[in-house]
Design an enzyme around this catalytic site. Structure first.
Site, PDB file in Angstrom:
ATOM      1  N   LYS A 271      10.413 -62.773 -45.145  1.00 46.29           N
ATOM      2  CA  LYS A 271      11.677 -63.051 -46.543  1.00 46.29           C
ATOM      3  C   LYS A 271      10.871 -63.774 -47.294  1.00 46.29           C
ATOM      4  CE  LYS A 271      15.398 -62.079 -43.472  1.00 46.29           C
ATOM      5  NZ  LYS A 271      16.210 -62.470 -42.569  1.00 46.29           N
TER       6      LYS A 271
ATOM      7  N   GLN B 200      19.239 -68.211 -40.896  1.00 46.22           N
ATOM      8  CA  GLN B 200      18.769 -67.128 -39.980  1.00 46.22           C
ATOM      9  C   GLN B 200      19.392 -67.115 -38.729  1.00 46.22           C
ATOM     10  OE1 GLN B 200      16.111 -64.727 -40.800  1.00 46.22           O
ATOM     11  NE2 GLN B 200      16.751 -64.007 -38.868  1.00 46.22           N
TER      12      GLN B 200
ATOM     13  N   ASP C 211      23.779 -62.493 -47.625  1.00 45.33           N
ATOM     14  CA  ASP C 211      23.935 -61.764 -46.475  1.00 45.33           C
ATOM     15  C   ASP C 211      25.064 -60.997 -46.365  1.00 45.33           C
ATOM     16  OD1 ASP C 211      21.730 -61.722 -44.973  1.00 45.33           O
ATOM     17  OD2 ASP C 211      22.026 -63.558 -44.013  1.00 45.33           O
TER      18      ASP C 211
END
Ligand code: NDP
Length: 289
Positions: A53, A97, A120
């Site tokens: 990422k 994460q 997200d």
């Protein structure tokens, strides 16, 4: 029947290329999109995801701020970091994460992220916006699946879509997105008694289970579009240790109408959509300021 393979890597590349113009437009306003990625602990798979990422951000001209915390970090400490990132104007997107270590509540962390930085799309405010047809940040993996289906020319209106898996990050938002495009949607999970009987009715199958090659050719209607979200390690045999999806790819060749591979299908799309959400967050922040 010849099965068309949907190339997620190529589509992801073109999305990332398109983003450079939006990043340039922001730069003209002296704004640079910024994504903070927080990793707690030393899970090897998470380390790889976070590294990928960060690298993708750099390539797209997005600033990436990586925070790697010890597995022993307390929930309070993590909440304090999220609070700091919420207040930092250089940070437009915050990604913690998952999974986080067991002593930390993922729900509490997700709720603490400012909804306008929740790239997200997991915060209840963004989930609610999606559920009511007013999506702001759509979770990256299901958003990527929708792009793959559109790219492959799969018509969804009035078709039967079966989603296998009901997680908050893939299965549930996936079903909402398919519904919004007028598919008739069925969601299956571990308590579904005869999975094959349900999947065989599907014009579109999205597999998000996490079980290597569990969806076999006999479970799929001829000509169905099959999108494989699963990422698994092949447990044994000559390819032991290599990546595979939830779908028996080789077995479905000649049966599915179109299908995504693993790797090279949904995975690269997830990262491209994360970058897109981050650029969108920066654009929305710029409009406000
Ligand atoms: P979860 O473990 O959170 O959810 C798995 C779902 O599958 C659950 O709803 C579970 O049902 C269901 N399930 C488990 N066993 C069966 C079964 N035998 N029959 C039918 N349903 C079953 O996983 P995620 O949603 O987070 O991820 C799913 C897969 O997608 C994983 O392989 C993951 O690595 C991959 N993934 C890939 C991404 C990408 O970018 N390509 C991004 C995110 C995930 P129940 O709810 O009843 O337990």
């Amino acid at each position: 029947m010849e099965t068309r393979i949907i190339d997620g890597a190529a589509l992801a590349r073109s999305i990332r290329t398109d983003l450079t113009a939006r990043v340039a437009a922001l730069a003209a306003k002296n704004a640079r999109p910024g994504l903070a990625v927080v990793l707690v602990g030393d899970d090897p798979a998470s380390q790889v995801y976070v590294r990928n990422k960060s690298r993708a951000c750099n390539e797209a001209g997005i600033a990436s701020f990586q925070h790697t915390l010890a597995a022993s970090t307390s929930q309070q400490e993590l909440l304090a970091l999220v609070g700091k990132l919420n207040a930092d104007p250089a940070v437009h997107g915050i990604l913690v994460q998952l999974p986080v270590p067991k002593h930390i509540s993922a729900d509490a962390i997700i709720r603490a992220i400012a909804p306008e930085k929740d790239v997200d799309g997991f915060h209840p405010e963004n989930v609610g916006l999606l559920a009511t047809g007013n999506a702001r940040f759509v979770p990256c993996t299901p958003a990527g699946v929708m792009r793959l289906l559109a790219h492959a020319g799969v018509d969804l209106a009035g078709r039967h879509a079966v989603v296998v898996g009901r997680s908050n990050i893939v299965g549930k938002p996936m079903a909402l997105l398919l519904l919004e495009k007028h598919a008739t949607v069925t969601i299956c999970h571990s308590r579904t008694p005869d999975l094959g009987a349900v999947i065989r009715q599907a014009d579109v199958v999205v597999a998000a289970v996490g079980k290597a090659r569990m969806i076999t050719a006999d479970m799929v209607k001829s000509g169905a579009a099959v999108i494989d979200v699963g990422i698994n390690r092949i447990p044994d045999g000559p390819d032991a240790g290599k990546l595979c999806g939830d779908v028996d790819f080789a077995g479905l060749l000649g049966r599915a109408g179109c299908m995504t591979p693993v790797p090279g299908g949904v995975g690269p799309m997830t990262i491209a959509l994360l970058l897109e959400n981050t650029v969108l967050a920066a654009e929305l922040a710029t409009l406000k300021s």
